[in-house]
Design an enzyme around this catalytic site. Sequence first.
Site, short mmCIF file in Angstrom:
data_model
loop_
_atom_site.label_atom_id
_atom_site.label_comp_id
_atom_site.label_asym_id
_atom_site.label_seq_id
_atom_site.Cartn_x
_atom_site.Cartn_y
_atom_site.Cartn_z
N HIS A 121 0.87 -1.19 0.00
CA HIS A 121 0.00 0.00 0.00
C HIS A 121 0.90 1.23 0.00
O HIS A 121 2.02 1.20 0.50
CB HIS A 121 -0.87 -0.04 1.26
CG HIS A 121 -1.95 0.98 1.33
ND1 HIS A 121 -1.71 2.30 1.67
CD2 HIS A 121 -3.29 0.87 1.15
CE1 HIS A 121 -2.86 2.95 1.69
NE2 HIS A 121 -3.83 2.12 1.36
N ASP A 198 2.96 -4.20 7.98
CA ASP A 198 1.65 -3.57 7.79
C ASP A 198 0.60 -4.66 7.94
O ASP A 198 0.42 -5.49 7.05
CB ASP A 198 1.61 -2.93 6.40
CG ASP A 198 0.21 -2.45 5.99
OD1 ASP A 198 -0.75 -2.62 6.78
OD2 ASP A 198 0.08 -1.92 4.87
N CYS A 361 -4.70 2.42 -3.82
CA CYS A 361 -3.49 2.95 -3.15
C CYS A 361 -2.32 2.00 -3.33
O CYS A 361 -1.53 1.76 -2.41
CB CYS A 361 -3.74 3.21 -1.66
SG CYS A 361 -5.03 4.42 -1.34
#
Length: 407
Positions: A121, A198, A361
Site C-alpha cells: 500500500h 503492515d 493505493c
Amino acid sequence: MDIQAIREQFPILQQEVNGHPLVYLDSAATSQKPKQVIDAVNHYYNAYNSNVHRGVHTLGSRATDGYEGARDTVRKFINANSVEQVIFLRGTTTAINTVAASYGRANVGPDDEIVITPMEHHSNIIPWQQLAKATGATLKYIPLEEDGTLSLDKVEETITDKTKIVSVVHVSNVLGTINPIKEIANIAHKSGAVIMVDGAQAVPHMNVDVQDLDVDFYAFSGHKMCGPTGIGVLYGKKQLLKNMEPVEFGGEMIDFVDLYDSTWKELPWKFEGGTPIIAGAIGLAEAIRFLETIGLDNIKKHEQELASYAISELDKIDGVTVYGPKKRAGVVTFNCDDVHPHDVATVLDAEGVAVRAGHHCAQPLMRWLDVTATARASFYLYNTKQDVDAFVKALIKTKEYFGDVFR
C-alpha cells in the site's frame, strides 16, 4: 458461525440501496460496525466523556480506566508482552510514518538499504521513499512471483548485510496474498535488520501473535476490524521503542518541561502527544471482544470459502480476469473485458452491490499487473454466499449492459 445472527448485529446492513438489499463487499477499505461497538462509543460520550490521565474527578478516572483498559485488551489480542508496547495512533499510516521518522532517521544512513515489496500500500512505500531521500539510503524491492506471492529465496537474495529495515505487508489489499511474515522476519534478523509489518488487512481476519512472528514493529487500524475510524495501533519491541524519540510533541507526552529543554514520559505515552483517541480506543476494545466471541479462525475460514466460491463463479464468466494467488485472504480483485473498473463499480452499485474500484493505493502493483485500475470485492464475517450470488448476477448484467452499448 451463525451468519444471520452476526448480520443482525450490523444496523447498516439492514437497508436497501437503489432499490436492492445492500450487498457490502468493500470491507478491505473499511468494515461495518456492530451495534455493540456503536453502543460502547455512544455510552462513553453519554456517560463518562472526559479527558484521560489528567483530572482526579470521577469522569476522568472512568475515562482513563476505559482508555488504558482498551490498551490491555489490544495487548492480549496480539499477544504482546506488555502494555508499554501498545501505542494508540490514528491508524496504520501514522504508525508506519512514526517508525520511519523516528527509528529510521536515527538508524539509517547513506550506505544502508531499506527493503520493501511492489505489493505494498502507498502507506508502506512513501514513508520509506522519503526516508531514503533524506538519508541517502537505497530503497530495494523484493521481486514478486508470477502469481503475486513472495519467494523466500528472493527475499534472502534481496536482504543483505547493508539492509537496516525490511517493511512488508502481512496480507495484500489487492491480491489477497498472505505473506510468510515469520520466515521473512527470521531472514531480516539474520542480516541484522529490523522488520516492520503492515497488518491492516491481517489483524481483522486472522489470529496474529506478534511474539510468535518475532516482528519488531507491527501496525493495524481499528476501522477495518469493526472498530471506529481514527484509531490504530503500533506494536514494537520494548527496547526499540525505548530508544526511539517521539515525532509529535506537546501535552500528555512530556515528563518535565523547562524553558529550554524537556523530558518525555515513559512508554507508551511518549508517542501519544495531545488528547488521545479515547472514544476510538474504547470502541476498538469492544470490536476486539466482538471478534473474539466469533473466533478469528472461524472468520478466516469463512472469508476464504467465500473468496474461493466467488472465484469459481467468476471463472464461468467470459472476459473476467481475476488477479492474485490461489491461496488467499478474502479479497477478489478483477477486471471485466474492456469495461473500466469505475464503470463496473457504478453499475454494480445500481444493483445494490458495493465494491471498490481504482488503483487501491497500490499504483506500483497496478503497473506490475499491467493495468491502470481494477475492481475489488472484499469479504468479511457478515457476508454470505447469497452476497456472492448477487454480486455475480450484477456483474453479468454489467457485461450485458456494456456489450449492448458497444454493439
